[in-house]
Design an enzyme around this catalytic site. Structure first.
Site, PDB file in Angstrom:
ATOM      1  N   ILE A 120     -45.700 -26.974  11.086  1.00  0.00           N
ATOM      2  CA  ILE A 120     -45.130 -25.786  11.698  1.00  0.00           C
ATOM      3  C   ILE A 120     -45.940 -24.747  10.886  1.00  0.00           C
ATOM      4  O   ILE A 120     -46.256 -24.791   9.415  1.00  0.00           O
ATOM      5  CB  ILE A 120     -43.985 -25.379  11.049  1.00  0.00           C
ATOM      6  CG1 ILE A 120     -42.884 -26.750  11.850  1.00  0.00           C
ATOM      7  CG2 ILE A 120     -43.236 -24.148  11.595  1.00  0.00           C
ATOM      8  CD1 ILE A 120     -41.420 -26.571  11.286  1.00  0.00           C
ATOM      9  N   CYS A 121     -46.437 -23.549  11.486  1.00  0.00           N
ATOM     10  CA  CYS A 121     -47.292 -22.737  10.860  1.00  0.00           C
ATOM     11  C   CYS A 121     -46.267 -21.451  10.678  1.00  0.00           C
ATOM     12  O   CYS A 121     -46.229 -20.544  11.373  1.00  0.00           O
ATOM     13  CB  CYS A 121     -48.554 -22.331  12.015  1.00  0.00           C
ATOM     14  SG  CYS A 121     -49.477 -20.928  11.181  1.00  0.00           S
ATOM     15  N   LEU A 122     -46.090 -21.368   9.431  1.00  0.00           N
ATOM     16  CA  LEU A 122     -44.974 -20.394   9.163  1.00  0.00           C
ATOM     17  C   LEU A 122     -45.242 -20.121   7.717  1.00  0.00           C
ATOM     18  O   LEU A 122     -45.008 -20.704   6.629  1.00  0.00           O
ATOM     19  CB  LEU A 122     -43.494 -21.095   9.256  1.00  0.00           C
ATOM     20  CG  LEU A 122     -42.167 -19.941   8.989  1.00  0.00           C
ATOM     21  CD1 LEU A 122     -42.236 -18.764  10.019  1.00  0.00           C
ATOM     22  CD2 LEU A 122     -40.910 -20.783   9.178  1.00  0.00           C
TER      23      LEU A 122
END
Lengths: 165, 555
Positions: free
Chosen positions: A95-97
């Protein structure tokens, strides 16, 4: 921090978080908790879709690894169930967070992190994609195509309970 | 700022990142100090959305995607970005180091840029000691938190530590209001409270271990990070509860700013954070916070630019005596700085009860305005007459010795109490209490008329040869050998004595060779430890016609 003098400190915190979650569940989740009672630093979560969006009716399993330095360091969260989202790697589930990386705060909890991931479903950022296929559809303005693709995967990859895990 | 290649802004840390030095600081109105370089998260494109991390190098390499967006330069940039993001500076040394002399700093910079060299060379004159903080991205927060506890210790007051516990706890309303979960912040707060408790226990036990307890706590990563996190949350809550004070200085809304630059686990402190901590934690207990900027700015010549957060009393007036916490800022990094007087062992500053204090003040009050001989003070005066009431002198002596001193108390006697505390002497503990009752004398001597007759009455009998030596009052004993009973380090001058007193005494020594007279063995010589000014006679000096002496005095 390479080491902590009190290895129990994340456990205490995690127990507190678990109790808090049980008394005040997260609407975005079906379930949240340790995979195994003997392993407090490995959690799983089941996330619900967002009504009124292409992710409606979806259900995803997420894997939560909690480092020994938690809460000073963020948990590592991955989608186990594939999800079609510009900021989630379809294969690895990464996840790109920024909350999970640079802007992690010790004041966040696991359940708060899950809420942020849930919000990510409806606020994708195609300019920093992990899934370039869906991101490209967004960038080209093909929202109909993007929504169709998302609905397809939301339906076909739906998590349906522990059997599949 | 935003157009800067984001690669440069990454790397949250710490020892002089050269890029920061040349960042153009924009001044906010009302903020007089230099905005500190913030390690702005690199992933803020135009149309910023809080949720996304930056570009991934992987996207360019793994995915079969081509297009104008994936030029080689972008790929390189992405690669650099990734390297930069993954970069962990090598950080060595303790989280908080031992106190050391600032001359080490001057030594460190001896080959550096002249601006640094000049500034560090002048540092030891004013600031004797410093303490390093590890440059791991938390140094600024850590430095403030550590000095806060250390400054509390300096007061050596258990009650104060307990009060701080109560005050900090009362600030939890702010935390709740800012939306922090009590379960979450209590873990961090408890570490701070536990440290306060342990410091208080140590002070109570008088075992002198408080400093070590504090240093150990801040070198325990778990404890230190909890306390730092607690301070960050307090700062965040403060900013969020005073949005109007801070919003004009922020690039984002207050909430976003706090989550990115205050609450984030990895974020260097910036000027807003320092300000918030100063307002929330430091100033309310009457501490001042000073930040000295050791950078290449040429603000005030060789002086290091200093910004001071000054506490005020509730009525808005400046406070009188305040403890100052000092930070040394070098681009990208904070350490802790001390003046000599900041470094006093709590044991030395411990207030010792002085039994004779009360009568001293009573006498003083009756005397300073105008001296009227009354029954209450007459007996004391009577004891001054040689041969009278020899037995009564011992009890009355302490009160006389101070209150009736016609001379201002010499300054050196007061200041060394704190200034020389690092080299403790057995006399020092009482010296601080000593200060207490001397101060009013000093304050009042300005309006003190000093009628001539008083000289005689007040003259202590110490110089009277035939008088039996009065029993040493306890005060005088504790003050050490350098201080004579009269309250100053000097014995009374002959000019203070009754005319004719001691006239039989030879004031000039029997042998007066010019070699002896000019040597420091002569009590008329200023280098003699028992220097007798009145023995020095200019007339006889010049009358001898000693050329060498004449030359040296006419210099």
């Amino acid at each position: 921090m390479a080491s902590t003098s009190r290895p129990n400190s994340p456990l205490k915190r995690l127990l507190t978080e678990l109790q808090t979650y049980q008394s005040d569940p997260n609407d975005a989740l079906e379930e949240l908790g340790p995979v195994d009672d003997n392993e407090m630093t490995h959690w799983r979560a089941v996330m619900k879709g967002v009504p009124g969006t292409a992710y409606e009716g979806g259900c995803w399993l997420l894997d939560v690894q909690i480092p020994s330095t938690y809460p000073q360091k963020p948990p590592t969260v991955k989608f186990v169930t594939p999800i079609c989202h510009p900021n989630v790697d379809f294969k690895t589930g990464e996840i790109c967070l920024d909350l999970l990386k640079t802007s992690w705060s010790p004041a966040y909890t696991i359940t708060a992190t899950m809420t942020s991931i849930h919000q990510l479903l409806t606020s994708a950022e195609p300019d920093s994609p992990l899934n370039v296929d869906i991101a490209q559809l967004f960038r080209q303005g093909d929202y109909v195509g993007a929504e169709a693709l998302i609905r397809y995967y939301t339906e076909t990859e739906r998590y349906v309970g522990r059997r599949r895990y | 700022m935003m157009s800067r290649p984001s690669v440069l802004a990454a790397g949250f840390h710490a020892y002089p990142p050269p890029a920061f030095e040349h960042v153009v600081h924009h001044h906010h109105p009302g903020v007089s100090y230099r905005p500190l370089p913030t390690s702005r998260p690199p992933e803020l494109p135009a149309g910023y959305s809080q949720q996304h991390t930056g570009h991934h190098a992987r996207t360019a390499t793994q995915v079969r995607m081509s297009g104008p967006a994936y030029m080689a330069s972008d790929e390189e940039l992405a690669q650099l970005q990734k390297l930069s993001q993954d970069y962990q500076p090598e950080t060595t040394g303790p989280l908080v180091g031992e106190r050391q002399s600032t001359s080490a700093l001057a030594h460190e910079y001896r080959d550096a840029d002249p601006a640094y060299r000049v500034k560090t060379a002048s540092l030891p004159d004013k600031y004797a000691f410093f303490r390093t903080c590890r440059g791991d991205g938390h140094c600024g927060w850590r430095a403030i938190a550590f000095t806060y506890f250390e400054a509390l210790l300096r007061a050596a007051d258990v009650t104060r530590l307990e009060d701080e516990h109560v005050r900090l706890r009362s600030m939890h309303n702010l935390l709740n209001h800012a939306g922090f979960a009590e379960d979450v912040y209590n873990d961090f707060a408890d570490e701070a409270f536990e440290l306060l408790q342990r410091l208080a226990d140590s002070l109570r036990a008088l075992d002198g271990s408080a400093d070590a307890v504090l240093l150990d706590a801040f070198n325990d990563p778990s404890v230190a990070m909890s306390i730092i996190t607690y301070f960050k949350l307090l700062a965040s809550a403060w900013i969020q509860s005073h949005p109007n004070d801070y919003a004009p200085f922020l690039d984002y809304d207050v909430k976003t700013y706090c989550s990115l630059n205050i609450e984030a686990a990895q974020c260097e402190i910036d000027h807003v954070g320092i300000n918030a901590l100063a307002e929330a934690v430091v100033k309310p207990i009457g501490f001042a916070l000073e930040v000295l900027y050791l950078d290449r700015s040429q603000g005030q010549g060789d002086e290091i630019d200093t910004h001071r957060f000054e506490p005020t009393a509730p009525n808005g007036q400046p406070l009188q005596s305040i403890t100052t916490m000092r930070l040394l800022y070098r681009p990208g990094h904070y350490d802790i700085l001390y003046k000599v007087e900041d470094v006093a062992s709590p044991m030395l500053q411990q207030q010792q009860p002085v039994p004779t204090q009360a009568p001293l003040q009573v006498n003083l009050a009756g005397y300073t305005d105008e001296f009227v001989p009354m029954s209450s003070n007459m007996p004391d005066i009577m004891t001054m007459i040689p041969g009278l009431y020899p037995s009564g002198i011992g009890q009355r002596w302490p009160s006389l010795s101070y209150d009736c001193d016609p001379n201002p108390v010499p300054q050196p006697q007061i200041t060394p109490v704190s200034a020389y505390a690092p080299t403790p002497t057995p006399a020092a503990p009482v010296a601080s209490s000593h200060q207490e009752y001397i101060t009013p004398v000093r304050a009042s001597h300005i309006s003190y008329h000093n009628p001539p007759s008083n000289h005689i009455q007040l003259q202590p009998p110490v110089n009277i040869p035939m008088h039996p030596a009065p029993p040493q009052p306890s005060l005088s004993i504790d003050r050490g050998p350098a201080i004579v009973e009269r309250g100053g380090p000097f014995r009374p001058s002959m000019y203070e004595l009754e005319p004719g007193f001691g006239s039989g005494q030879p004031h000039s020594l029997p042998f007066q060779t010019s070699i002896f007279r000019n040597s420091h063995y002569n009590t008329a010589h200023f280098l003699n430890p028992d220097f007798q000014p009145e023995e020095w006679s200019p007339d006889s000096e010049y009358a001898t016609g000693n050329r060498g002496r004449h030359k040296s005095t006419s210099q």
